[in-house]
Design a protein around this motif. Structure first.
Motif, mmCIF file in Angstrom:
data_model
loop_
_atom_site.group_PDB
_atom_site.id
_atom_site.type_symbol
_atom_site.label_atom_id
_atom_site.label_comp_id
_atom_site.label_asym_id
_atom_site.label_seq_id
_atom_site.Cartn_x
_atom_site.Cartn_y
_atom_site.Cartn_z
ATOM 1 N N ARG A 17 0.789 -1.292 0.138
ATOM 2 C CA ARG A 17 0.185 -0.079 0.119
ATOM 3 C C ARG A 17 0.926 1.216 -0.040
ATOM 4 O O ARG A 17 0.613 2.325 -0.758
ATOM 5 C CB ARG A 17 -0.831 0.044 1.188
ATOM 6 N N GLU A 21 0.282 5.073 -4.740
ATOM 7 C CA GLU A 21 -0.265 6.447 -4.347
ATOM 8 C C GLU A 21 -1.719 6.293 -3.851
ATOM 9 O O GLU A 21 -2.479 5.308 -4.589
ATOM 10 C CB GLU A 21 -0.244 7.159 -5.483
ATOM 11 N N ALA A 22 -1.950 6.726 -3.025
ATOM 12 C CA ALA A 22 -3.382 6.593 -2.543
ATOM 13 C C ALA A 22 -4.242 7.348 -3.407
ATOM 14 O O ALA A 22 -4.086 8.598 -3.940
ATOM 15 C CB ALA A 22 -3.613 7.214 -1.018
ATOM 16 N N ASP A 27 -8.625 5.389 0.914
ATOM 17 C CA ASP A 27 -7.578 4.529 0.814
ATOM 18 C C ASP A 27 -6.401 4.729 1.818
ATOM 19 O O ASP A 27 -5.680 4.141 2.566
ATOM 20 C CB ASP A 27 -6.780 4.644 -0.561
ATOM 21 N N GLU A 28 -6.415 6.299 2.209
ATOM 22 C CA GLU A 28 -5.518 6.668 3.135
ATOM 23 C C GLU A 28 -5.831 5.991 4.564
ATOM 24 O O GLU A 28 -5.263 5.823 5.393
ATOM 25 C CB GLU A 28 -5.241 8.207 3.188
ATOM 26 N N THR A 31 -5.102 2.512 5.061
ATOM 27 C CA THR A 31 -3.609 2.119 5.357
ATOM 28 C C THR A 31 -3.526 2.211 6.778
ATOM 29 O O THR A 31 -2.950 1.459 7.291
ATOM 30 C CB THR A 31 -2.906 3.063 4.381
#
Length: 67
Positions: A17, A21-22, A27-28, A31
């Motif tokens: 991850r 790139e997010a 996505d961030e 993670t």
């Protein structure tokens, strides 16, 4: 034994991850949740205690060097 195997899987997921790139805020956040889960998995193990000890010494050394 099972904790270490799940921890290794989470490490692989985190590395993958972080290399990509997010695409979105989701996505961030995902993670961050995975990294927190990894921390919780490692904390009670010998590996986790070793990492905590190492980081404690590192922080102590940096704080003493800054004085």
């Amino acid at each position: 034994m099972l904790t270490i195997n799940v921890a290794v899987l989470l490490v692989v997921i985190v590395v993958l991850r972080l290399r990509t790139e997010a695409r979105s805020r989701f996505d961030e956040k995902m993670t961050v949740v995975i990294v927190l889960a990894l921390g919780i998995m490692l904390a009670p193990t010998e590996v986790g205690q070793g990492i905590a000890g190492f980081l404690g010494q590192l922080v102590s050394g940096v704080s003493q060097a800054g004085q």
